[in-house]
Structures are given as C-alpha cells and as structure tokens.
Design a protein around this motif. Structure first.
Motif, PDB file in Angstrom:
ATOM      1  N   SER A 165       0.826  -1.202   0.000  1.00 31.83           N
ATOM      2  CA  SER A 165       0.000   0.000   0.000  1.00 31.83           C
ATOM      3  C   SER A 165       0.864   1.257   0.000  1.00 31.83           C
ATOM      4  CB  SER A 165      -0.921  -0.009   1.221  1.00 31.83           C
ATOM      5  OG  SER A 165      -1.769   1.115   1.229  1.00 31.83           O
ATOM      6  N   VAL A 167       2.041   1.802  -3.481  1.00 29.68           N
ATOM      7  CA  VAL A 167       0.922   2.266  -4.308  1.00 29.68           C
ATOM      8  C   VAL A 167       0.711   3.767  -4.116  1.00 29.68           C
ATOM      9  CG1 VAL A 167      -1.591   2.176  -4.556  1.00 29.68           C
ATOM     10  CG2 VAL A 167      -0.276   0.054  -4.465  1.00 29.68           C
ATOM     11  N   ALA A 213      -6.360  -4.866  -8.599  1.00 28.32           N
ATOM     12  CA  ALA A 213      -5.166  -4.027  -8.554  1.00 28.32           C
ATOM     13  C   ALA A 213      -4.230  -4.311  -9.736  1.00 28.32           C
ATOM     14  CB  ALA A 213      -4.433  -4.234  -7.235  1.00 28.32           C
ATOM     15  N   GLY A 249      -3.139  -1.649 -12.513  1.00 25.75           N
ATOM     16  CA  GLY A 249      -1.744  -1.296 -12.786  1.00 25.75           C
ATOM     17  C   GLY A 249      -1.439  -1.289 -14.271  1.00 25.75           C
ATOM     18  N   VAL A 291      -6.296   0.554  -8.415  1.00 24.82           N
ATOM     19  CA  VAL A 291      -5.210   0.104  -7.539  1.00 24.82           C
ATOM     20  C   VAL A 291      -5.333   0.740  -6.158  1.00 24.82           C
ATOM     21  CG1 VAL A 291      -2.706  -0.109  -7.290  1.00 24.82           C
ATOM     22  CG2 VAL A 291      -3.723  -0.083  -9.559  1.00 24.82           C
ATOM     23  N   TYR A 292      -5.767   2.006  -6.128  1.00 23.78           N
ATOM     24  CA  TYR A 292      -5.793   2.750  -4.867  1.00 23.78           C
ATOM     25  C   TYR A 292      -6.780   2.153  -3.863  1.00 23.78           C
ATOM     26  CZ  TYR A 292      -6.747   6.532  -1.589  1.00 23.78           C
ATOM     27  OH  TYR A 292      -6.943   7.261  -0.448  1.00 23.78           O
ATOM     28  N   ALA A 352      -5.692  -1.138  -2.279  1.00 23.78           N
ATOM     29  CA  ALA A 352      -4.563  -0.934  -1.368  1.00 23.78           C
ATOM     30  C   ALA A 352      -5.038  -0.501   0.012  1.00 23.78           C
ATOM     31  CB  ALA A 352      -3.610   0.118  -1.943  1.00 23.78           C
ATOM     32  N   LEU A 383       3.022  -1.348 -10.194  1.00 23.76           N
ATOM     33  CA  LEU A 383       1.747  -1.448  -9.494  1.00 23.76           C
ATOM     34  C   LEU A 383       1.188  -2.869  -9.582  1.00 23.76           C
ATOM     35  CD1 LEU A 383       0.081   1.889 -10.654  1.00 23.76           C
ATOM     36  CD2 LEU A 383       0.876   1.357  -8.344  1.00 23.76           C
ATOM     37  N   CYS A 426       2.743  -4.716  -6.820  1.00 24.05           N
ATOM     38  CA  CYS A 426       2.063  -4.368  -5.568  1.00 24.05           C
ATOM     39  C   CYS A 426       0.738  -5.107  -5.455  1.00 24.05           C
ATOM     40  CB  CYS A 426       1.824  -2.859  -5.506  1.00 24.05           C
ATOM     41  SG  CYS A 426       3.321  -1.867  -5.469  1.00 24.05           S
TER      42      CYS A 426
END
Length: 515
Positions: free
Chosen positions: A41, A44, A104, A108, A142-143, A146, A203, A206
């Motif tokens: 996170s 990210v 996610a 990315g 993605v946000y 996370a 990403l 992640c």
C-alpha cells in the motif's frame, strides 16, 4: 462525542452466536504478511498519489507544447486526480467480483497504458482521454484495493498501519517531483511519460502482494475485535439496528441465490460427466460452458452484493452517521487544497518571498503531514482513545486553521498555521478506520468507495470554485472563508447526526418490553 467505537460501529449480520468460543488468531492479522500489505500500500501511494502531486511539472510542459489556456490545461491533472477517487463505487463492484488482487493488477496495467499513450499526445483533448480517464481509472483500481487490504489485515493496529501506508503520498510527492524534473530535462516530457508508464507497471507487483485472507480468517478477525469491544458500553443508533435487521434478510437472500447457483453448476457438472465419452471437441465446448457458467454466477453474486449495498434493503445509506460522513467528505478535500492554491499569492502580497524560498510554506505542510498521519494513527490505536474523537478533533483543528490563515501576515505565523494544517490533515489516514468502524470489514470496499467518490467530487470542483471566487472578489480571503464555512457545515453534520440516531432505538426497546 462518542466514547467508544460501539457507538458508531455495526455489522450487517447477526453474529451473536459466535462470541464466547476461544479462537486462535491468524498470525497474519496484525503481523506476518500484514506488514507486506502495508509495504504494498505504501508503494501504491508513492506511485499513484505521489505522481499526481508532481503533475505540476508536466503541466508546465503541456502549456509550452500545446499553447492552450491554463484553465483548459489544468483540467488534465484535475481529471486524473478526480476520476481516481470518483470511480470508487464502481471499483467496489470489481473488488466484490474479482477480489483486491486481480483488480489491482488490472488497474496497474491500465494506469501504465494511460501514461504510455499520453506520450504520443497531439493536443490537450487527447490527454483528457488517455491521461485523465485511462490513467485515472487505472489509478482508482489500484488505490481502493490498497486501502481495503490494510483494513482487512489489521485489527489492533489499524490506524497505525493506515498511517504508515498513506505516508507514501508525502514521500512520493518529493520523489516523483524530483524524478519527473530529471526525466523531462534529460529526455523531454514525452519520453518522461513513457518511462513513468514503465515504472507504473510495478503497481502490478504491488497488486500481486495483496494475498487475500480466507473467509474464515476474516470472520476470526471480526469475532476477536467484537470480543475486545464487548466490554465497552453498547449504545447503538437507530440506523445500526435497521441495518442489522436488513442484513439478516440480505443474508437469507444470498443463501437462496447460492443454492440456485449451485444447482446450475451441478447441472453443468452432470452434463460434463455424461460427455466424457464424447469427442474432444465436445469436451472443449463443455469446458467453455462450465467456465461461462461459473463466471456468470460470480458476476451475478458480486453485482447483487454491490447493488444491495447502495440501493437494496440493507443499503449503506440507511445509516445516518454514514450519510453525514459522506456529506462531510463532499466539503473536506477542497478545503485542504485551498492553501496550496493561494499560499504563493499570500507570500507575494506580504513580501515574504525571500523567506519562503529558503523553506517554502507548502513544504512545511507536506513534511508535517507525513508525521501527522503516523502520530494520529498511534494515538488512535491506544485502548483508552476513540478513533472517532481523534478524527473529529483533527477536523476541528483543520477548519480553524483554514479560517484563521488569511489573518496571518508574518512568515512565522504562517509557518505555524501551515504546520498545524499539515498535522491535522493527517486524519486522512483515519478515514478507512472510521469507515470500517461504521460498516464493518465486509462492506469496507463499497463504503470507502463512496467516501473517496465524494472526496473526488470535492477535488475536481474545489480548485475551480476557489479560483472563481477569487476572480469575482479579487481577494483570496473569501476563498478561505467560504470553503472553510462549507467544511464547518460538514463537520457539524458529524457532530449532530450520531445523537439524532441514538434517540429512537431506546424508545423502540421500551415499546417491545411493554409488549
């Protein structure tokens, strides 16, 4: 104010039957792989939020390249930041159907594609589509996972974990600004965006680190938290009781749907068994049919949960405190960005440029903001402290600073106010924690999607609104006062609504006793 999390917390199901049994906690909750989730996170936030904070570098390059107005060019970065947050409710649907990890990873790829396609832009309108929309949607995909994954993996240290992960925004603002400056100077802005697109593919790494918890582990986490909080006073709001009862109905509906879905899959398996003696072509067709059936079941179930969270009987909007939280979010973010817009003009008006060049006021906000997130997270995790009360006090401090900043005329006084703004705005790390306390872990993705959507609207419309006020009045003071008063209205909703919701359930319980 609330004295405990129970005053605002509720869950959508009846878990009263599971409370007394001793449960062995999962080692990955509050430890083990949970810290890898925090690292994921954190990265990210560096790659997404940090990059968006550094878009001023590219904005100057776009102004020089396309010779468009500042207002039109500024919409590129505003769209990217706004869409990242506004798409939250729809990303909640993806998380419900596919899980955080797959969402996610797809995000990315989409974010990197937006950066790379933007390197071939021929005009600003092209950037609206490639960078504003494509990269913005990818960033949102993605946000939100996370943030949600950190909430799922932590029980006792949720606020600290969220604080550590969101400090990536501050670090990213410094790192990405320096990186984009270097890349634009050495390779030009087009190659810089291409390289940044390649960097953004990290990403996907992640996302791969976001290993999902099993359903059993999530239930264990909830029960352990419930047992630890049962010693506190239980005063539930009317909205909480409504959602509990509706939650039971929705669970029964889910069970019926699952039974129907199992019948469909069983019929497919039966057909598959009968077809073993057939040719390979027929077997391939049955495999495709089975995959399509499973996908249909997943989509229907995910959409059903997503729809019920927003529009069904167990809608999140039946919770009055959550509705007040959404109204607050509509005004909060715009007030935070106002100082970044008008501080350069304030510095110029009072002839403070020489001191500001040594240590910029905006840098003071950014640096103290990092420490504010961590310190507020540590304070909120103390057993004797309510996260909700810390969140409210931070908001009160921030709105006070916003309203008093125009009255400051010396560098020292402005520096003190900016430090307080940076520290109190650290409440951003508490937003996922407060949201989880309101709706529970199960509905965190959908609920937090609504909250960041409201923040996105505020981020998208706030700066133009502040500029519009300045164009009419030719004074920056009114931007602070009007936005600060709107922010204050949102805070008052947070103070008032919880107490309104507490009155009716007590009357209802009295009537039930008489019956």
């Amino acid at each position: 104010m609330y004295a405990s999390r129970e005053d605002i917390g509720y869950d959508f199901g009846d878990d009263s039957k599971v409370g007394s049994k001793p449960i062995k906690p999962n080692p990955n909750i509050d430890g083990g792989w949970a810290w890898m989730i925090v690292l994921s996170s954190f990265l990210v936030h560096i790659l997404i939020m940090g990059s968006q904070m550094a878009l001023g570098i590219l904005n100057m390059e776009w102004l020089e390249e396309f010779n468009q107005s500042r207002g039109l060019t500024a919409w590129v970065s505003s769209l990217s930041m706004g869409i990242t947050l506004i798409v939250g409710p729809f990303i909640g649907l993806f998380i419900t159907m596919c899980g955080c990890r797959k969402t996610a990873i797809i995000g990315g790829i989409l974010n990197a594609l937006g950066w790379i396609l933007s390197a071939y832009a021929s005009n600003v309108h092209y950037l609206f589509l490639t960078f504003g929309v494509t990269a913005g949607v990818g960033s949102g995909m993605v946000y939100l996972p996370a943030v949600v994954m950190v909430g799922q993996y932590f029980q006792k240290r949720r606020a600290l974990a969220q604080g550590l992960s969101t400090t990536g925004t501050g670090f990213g603002a410094f790192l990405m600004t320096a990186l984009l400056k270097y890349l634009c100077r050495e390779f030009g802005w087009r190659n810089a965006m291409f390289i940044q697109g390649a960097i953004s593919l990290n990403l996907c790494v992640c996302g791969a680190l976001m290993r999902p918890l099993s359903h059993k582990d999530v239930n264990e986490k909830y029960v352990v938290r419930r047992n630890s909080e049962n010693n506190q006073a239980k005063v539930l709001s009317h909205s909480a009781e409504t959602l509990k009862s509706n939650g039971v109905i929705s669970e029964e509906t889910d069970k019926k749907e699952e039974a129907t879905n199992e019948e469909v899959l069983d019929s497919v398996k039966h057909v598959e068994t009968e077809g073993k003696s057939r040719s390979g072509k027929s077997m391939y067709g049955l495999l495709v049919l089975k995959t399509a059936s499973q996908l249909t079941v997943t989509v229907r179930k995910g959409f059903g949960i997503w729809y019920s969270s927003y529009f069904g009987a167990a809608s999140l909007f039946t919770n009055r405190v959550f509705v007040a939280f959404v109204i607050w979010a509509l005004f909060a973010y715009s007030s935070f960005v106002i100082p970044f817009i008008h501080l350069p003009e304030i510095v110029k008006q009072y002839n403070l440029s020489s001191q500001n060049n040594i240590f910029p006021l905006t840098s003071i906000i950014a640096i103290v903001h990092i420490f504010g997130k961590v310190i507020l997270g540590i304070i909120s995790d103390l057993p004797c402290i309510s996260t909700w009360n810390v969140f409210l006090m931070a908001n009160v401090t921030l709105v006070t600073c916003i309203l008093t900043l125009p009255l400051m005329q010396t560098y020292i006084s402005l520096a003190v106010i900016c430090a307080l703004i940076g520290f109190s705005s650290g409440y951003f790390s508490l937003m996922p924690v407060v949201t989880e306390d309101l709706v529970g872990t199960k509905h965190l993705a959908n609920a937090y999607g609504i909250i960041i959507c409201a923040n996105g609207v505020s981020a998208l419309l706030g700066p133009p609104f502040a500029g519009w006020i300045y164009d009419i009045t030719h004074k920056y003071d009114f931007s602070f006062y009007i936005c600060g008063l709107l922010y204050l209205v949102g805070i008052l909703f947070l103070f008032i609504q919880p107490y309104i919701g507490k009155k009716q359930p007590q009357e209802k319980s009295t009537e039930e006793e008489q019956v």
